[in-house]
Design an enzyme around this catalytic site. Structure first.
Site, PDB file in Angstrom:
ATOM      1  CB  SER A  89      -0.950  -0.003   1.201  1.00 25.52           C
ATOM      2  OG  SER A  89      -0.227  -0.122   2.403  1.00 25.52           O
ATOM      3  CG  ASP A 124       9.456  -2.728  -1.434  1.00 27.82           C
ATOM      4  OD1 ASP A 124       8.251  -2.454  -1.245  1.00 27.82           O
ATOM      5  OD2 ASP A 124       9.873  -3.896  -1.554  1.00 27.82           O
ATOM      6  CB  ALA A 184       9.803  -2.544   5.491  1.00 23.41           C
ATOM      7  CG  ASP A 185       5.466  -6.417   6.263  1.00 23.39           C
ATOM      8  OD1 ASP A 185       4.408  -5.826   6.007  1.00 23.39           O
ATOM      9  OD2 ASP A 185       5.999  -7.225   5.488  1.00 23.39           O
ATOM     10  CD  GLU A 203       8.517  -6.899  -1.772  1.00 26.27           C
ATOM     11  OE1 GLU A 203       7.489  -6.228  -1.872  1.00 26.27           O
ATOM     12  OE2 GLU A 203       8.818  -7.499  -0.727  1.00 26.27           O
TER      13      GLU A 203
END
Ligand code: 5RP
Length: 222
Positions: A31, A83, A85-86, A105
């Site tokens: 997202s 990118d 990230a969590d 990724e």
């Protein structure tokens, strides 16, 4: 009070400034990255890049929907990979793969000159592991890999209904005590049947842009 989505939007807009004209960029998945693509689509720099290398079919579709030229990793050197990230720690080591795109990724991160990670402050952690670690596995090896992950102290859970862009499955590993991210990344990647795990520690981010109520902070590896 700023919402998480507003923070994601703020950092996505800031990331556009990381792009240099005349270069190839890599684009992650998720997202936050989707908001980055939307910000890129509205920026004049979109007309000055050679192309964007997508890390997933979903990202490729989103880039195409804005007529941003698609490139692949054989088209040249990727100057910057952007990118989400969590999770992220102060060494800019990451947990990724919430969107199941971790393998592509990781390939793009590995070959890019610079990896800029974009997060909201909820992703910044003293220690990685609260977010279950995604592991992409070859389907026939799933049970074997799960048993090995239990020996490493984790509780693997099969992500029901998820087939990656590479035709594989995901195990989400709960309760891992990630005190040595590089060592654990190597151990998990060495299990037969593992394609890759979502620890991005050997090749972490070169720079993290983190949005909070005060603005966008820059974090570099300590
Ligand atoms: C996808 C990822 C994403 O970067 C990660 O899941 C963060 O996603 P979001 O920006 O939606 O919070 O690793 O595989």
């Amino acid at each position: 009070m700023t919402t998480q989505n507003e923070l994601k939007q703020k950092v996505a807009i800031a990331a556009v400034a990381e792009i240099e004209p005349g270069t190839l960029i890599g684009v992650g998945t998720g997202s936050t990255t989707n908001l980055f693509i939307e910000a890129l689509a509205q920026s004049p720099i979109r007309h000055e890049i050679i192309g964007a290398v997508p890390s997933s079919l979903a990202t490729e579709a989103k880039l195409k929907s804005f007529n941003i030229p698609i490139a692949d990793i054989n088209d040249g050197i990727i100057r910057v990979y952007i990118d989400g990230a969590d999770e992220c720690n102060h060494h800019c080591e990451l947990v990724k793969g919430g969107g199941a795109a971790l393998t592509r990724e990781k390939i793009i991160a590995a070959i890019s000159e610079k990896f800029v990670c974009i997060i909201d402050e909820s992703k910044y952690k003293l220690q990685l592991g609260a977010f279950p670690l995604p592991v992409e596995v070859i389907p026939m090896a799933r049970s074997h890999v799960a048993r090995q992950l239990v020996l490493l102290g984790g509780d693997p859970v099969y992500r029901e209904g998820c087939v990656t862009d590479n035709g594989n499955h995901i195990l989400d590993v709960h309760h891992l005590n990630i005190t040595q991210p590089i060592a654990l990344e190597e151990k998990i990647n060495n299990i037969v049947g593992v394609v890759t795990c979502g620890l991005f520690a050997k090749r972490g981010a070169d720079k993290v842009l983190m949005a909070n109520n005060a603005g966008v902070q820059v974090i570099t590896p300590r």
